[in-house]
Design an enzyme around this catalytic site. Structure first.
Site, PDB file in Angstrom:
ATOM      1  N   ARG A 148       0.825  -1.216   0.000  1.00  0.00           N
ATOM      2  CA  ARG A 148       0.000   0.000   0.000  1.00  0.00           C
ATOM      3  C   ARG A 148       0.854   1.259   0.000  1.00  0.00           C
ATOM      4  O   ARG A 148       0.569   2.209  -0.723  1.00  0.00           O
ATOM      5  CB  ARG A 148      -0.952   0.022   1.200  1.00  0.00           C
ATOM      6  CG  ARG A 148      -2.089  -0.979   1.094  1.00  0.00           C
ATOM      7  CD  ARG A 148      -2.946  -0.996   2.339  1.00  0.00           C
ATOM      8  NE  ARG A 148      -2.108  -1.289   3.493  1.00  0.00           N
ATOM      9  CZ  ARG A 148      -2.335  -0.838   4.721  1.00  0.00           C
ATOM     10  NH1 ARG A 148      -3.381  -0.083   4.974  1.00  0.00           N
ATOM     11  NH2 ARG A 148      -1.547  -1.161   5.714  1.00  0.00           N
ATOM     12  N   ASN A 200      -6.337  -2.460   2.153  1.00  0.00           N
ATOM     13  CA  ASN A 200      -6.356  -3.915   2.310  1.00  0.00           C
ATOM     14  C   ASN A 200      -7.797  -4.373   2.504  1.00  0.00           C
ATOM     15  O   ASN A 200      -8.569  -3.712   3.186  1.00  0.00           O
ATOM     16  CB  ASN A 200      -5.547  -4.344   3.534  1.00  0.00           C
ATOM     17  CG  ASN A 200      -4.053  -4.266   3.316  1.00  0.00           C
ATOM     18  OD1 ASN A 200      -3.576  -4.177   2.194  1.00  0.00           O
ATOM     19  ND2 ASN A 200      -3.315  -4.296   4.405  1.00  0.00           N
TER      20      ASN A 200
END
EC number: 3.6.1.7
Length: 86
Positions: free
Chosen positions: A13, A31
């Site tokens: 990320r 996520n």
């Protein structure tokens, strides 16, 4: 976009955000409970193509993208920046 593979717990990320910031892409990365990563992004077409290529290749050396799905949304969203969501 939705990606699966080794995409959680490897800095995916944060490296996706770094690429997005370099390409002036706005949106977010998050996520998901099933181990995948969801990305909503918008920006100039050429930059989006570069961003998608970076995501498919995994922006982090520790990650590995097994599957990549892309769906085009019909509308723009008012993102001011690219964010990492928890």
């Amino acid at each position: 976009m939705r990606v699966t593979g080794m995409v959680q717990g490897v800095g995916f990320r944060w490296m996706t955000k770094r690429v997005a910031d370099q390409l002036k892409i706005r949106g977010f990365v998050q996520n998901l409970w099933d181990g995948s990563v969801y990305i909503e992004a918008q920006g100039p077409a050429l930059n989006m193509a570069k961003f998608a290529a970076a995501v498919k290749a995994s922006p982090t050396p520790s990650g590995r993208v097994a599957t990549y799905e892309e769906h085009v949304l019909d509308k723009d969203f008012p993102y001011d920046e690219f964010q990492v969501k928890y």
